[in-house]
Enzyme design. Structure first.
Site, short mmCIF file in Angstrom:
data_model
loop_
_atom_site.label_atom_id
_atom_site.label_comp_id
_atom_site.label_asym_id
_atom_site.label_seq_id
_atom_site.Cartn_x
_atom_site.Cartn_y
_atom_site.Cartn_z
N ARG A 12 0.84 -1.20 0.00
CA ARG A 12 0.00 0.00 0.00
C ARG A 12 0.88 1.25 0.00
O ARG A 12 2.04 1.21 0.43
CB ARG A 12 -0.88 0.03 1.25
CG ARG A 12 -1.86 -1.11 1.35
CD ARG A 12 -2.57 -1.07 2.70
NE ARG A 12 -3.52 -2.16 2.81
CZ ARG A 12 -3.24 -3.34 3.36
NH1 ARG A 12 -2.03 -3.57 3.86
NH2 ARG A 12 -4.16 -4.28 3.43
N LYS A 37 -2.37 -2.13 7.72
CA LYS A 37 -3.75 -1.67 7.83
C LYS A 37 -4.58 -2.52 8.79
O LYS A 37 -5.41 -2.00 9.53
CB LYS A 37 -4.40 -1.68 6.44
CG LYS A 37 -5.82 -1.19 6.40
CD LYS A 37 -6.37 -1.26 4.99
CE LYS A 37 -7.85 -0.95 4.96
NZ LYS A 37 -8.40 -1.12 3.62
N HIS A 92 -4.02 2.82 -5.33
CA HIS A 92 -4.38 1.51 -4.79
C HIS A 92 -4.64 0.49 -5.91
O HIS A 92 -4.50 -0.72 -5.69
CB HIS A 92 -5.59 1.62 -3.87
CG HIS A 92 -5.78 0.44 -2.99
ND1 HIS A 92 -4.98 0.18 -1.90
CD2 HIS A 92 -6.67 -0.59 -3.04
CE1 HIS A 92 -5.37 -0.94 -1.32
NE2 HIS A 92 -6.40 -1.42 -2.00
N ARG A 95 -1.95 -2.00 -6.40
CA ARG A 95 -1.98 -3.18 -5.52
C ARG A 95 -2.79 -4.30 -6.18
O ARG A 95 -2.37 -5.46 -6.17
CB ARG A 95 -2.55 -2.78 -4.17
CG ARG A 95 -2.58 -3.87 -3.13
CD ARG A 95 -2.84 -3.26 -1.75
NE ARG A 95 -3.31 -4.21 -0.78
CZ ARG A 95 -2.55 -5.05 -0.08
NH1 ARG A 95 -1.24 -5.07 -0.28
NH2 ARG A 95 -3.07 -5.86 0.81
N HIS A 118 -3.49 -10.42 3.17
CA HIS A 118 -4.92 -10.73 3.24
C HIS A 118 -5.14 -11.97 4.09
O HIS A 118 -4.45 -12.97 3.93
CB HIS A 118 -5.50 -10.96 1.84
CG HIS A 118 -5.68 -9.71 1.07
ND1 HIS A 118 -4.78 -9.29 0.13
CD2 HIS A 118 -6.65 -8.77 1.12
CE1 HIS A 118 -5.19 -8.15 -0.39
NE2 HIS A 118 -6.33 -7.81 0.20
N TYR A 127 -9.19 -8.58 -5.25
CA TYR A 127 -8.03 -7.87 -5.77
C TYR A 127 -7.49 -8.50 -7.04
O TYR A 127 -6.61 -7.97 -7.68
CB TYR A 127 -6.91 -7.87 -4.72
CG TYR A 127 -7.03 -6.78 -3.70
CD1 TYR A 127 -6.21 -5.67 -3.75
CD2 TYR A 127 -7.98 -6.85 -2.70
CE1 TYR A 127 -6.31 -4.66 -2.82
CE2 TYR A 127 -8.09 -5.85 -1.76
CZ TYR A 127 -7.26 -4.76 -1.83
OH TYR A 127 -7.37 -3.76 -0.91
#
Length: 140
Positions: A12, A37, A92, A95, A118, A127
């Protein structure tokens, strides 16, 4: 260099901008992210290209690999998109692209989740945007 590093690592923006030299182990080829995060730490494996980018940044003798504030980077990103004529690209999105590339290289779910951080496969698949043409080649 930040854009290329993001594509190589799937990190990120905040993780890249807060990276410090002491968190990078060039011998083990990993970057330690002490707080992400989701509140956990993780180690991100560094590709040869990611190490090359960091090596070039190290020659600039800054205390951090990417010496730019979050706000300055946001403004620079906006100018970059404007010059390129790309209005709807968010940082983003890089990513998403990186995670898709990880799968396209043949990494499995557990490996990609380890890189990206994740914990939920459902979120990881959000994603992932694999290209049908690449999948067709794998079917041969």
């Amino acid at each position: 260099p930040i854009v290329l590093f993001a594509l190589e690592t799937g990190m990120r923006r905040s993780e890249i901008l807060s990276l410090e030299w002491q968190l990078i182990d060039f011998e083990k080829r990993v970057a330690l992210l002490p707080k992400t995060k989701n509140g956990n730490s993780r180690e991100v494996p560094l590709s040869t290209n990611a190490l090359r980018i960091l090596g070039k940044q190290k020659t600039k003798l800054h205390p951090v690999p990417f010496p730019i504030s979050d706000n300055a980077f946001r403004l620079a990103w906006g100018r970059l998109r404007e010059r390129a004529g790309i209005n709807n690209l968010k940082f983003h999105d890089l990513r998403h692209e990186a995670i898709s590339r990880f799968f396209e290289t043949g990494l499995n779910i557990a490996e990609v989740a380890t890189i990206s951080g994740h914990k939920d496969p459902k979120m990881l698949f959000r994603y992932t945007h694999l290209k049908a043409e690449n999948l067709a080649l794998k079917l041969e």
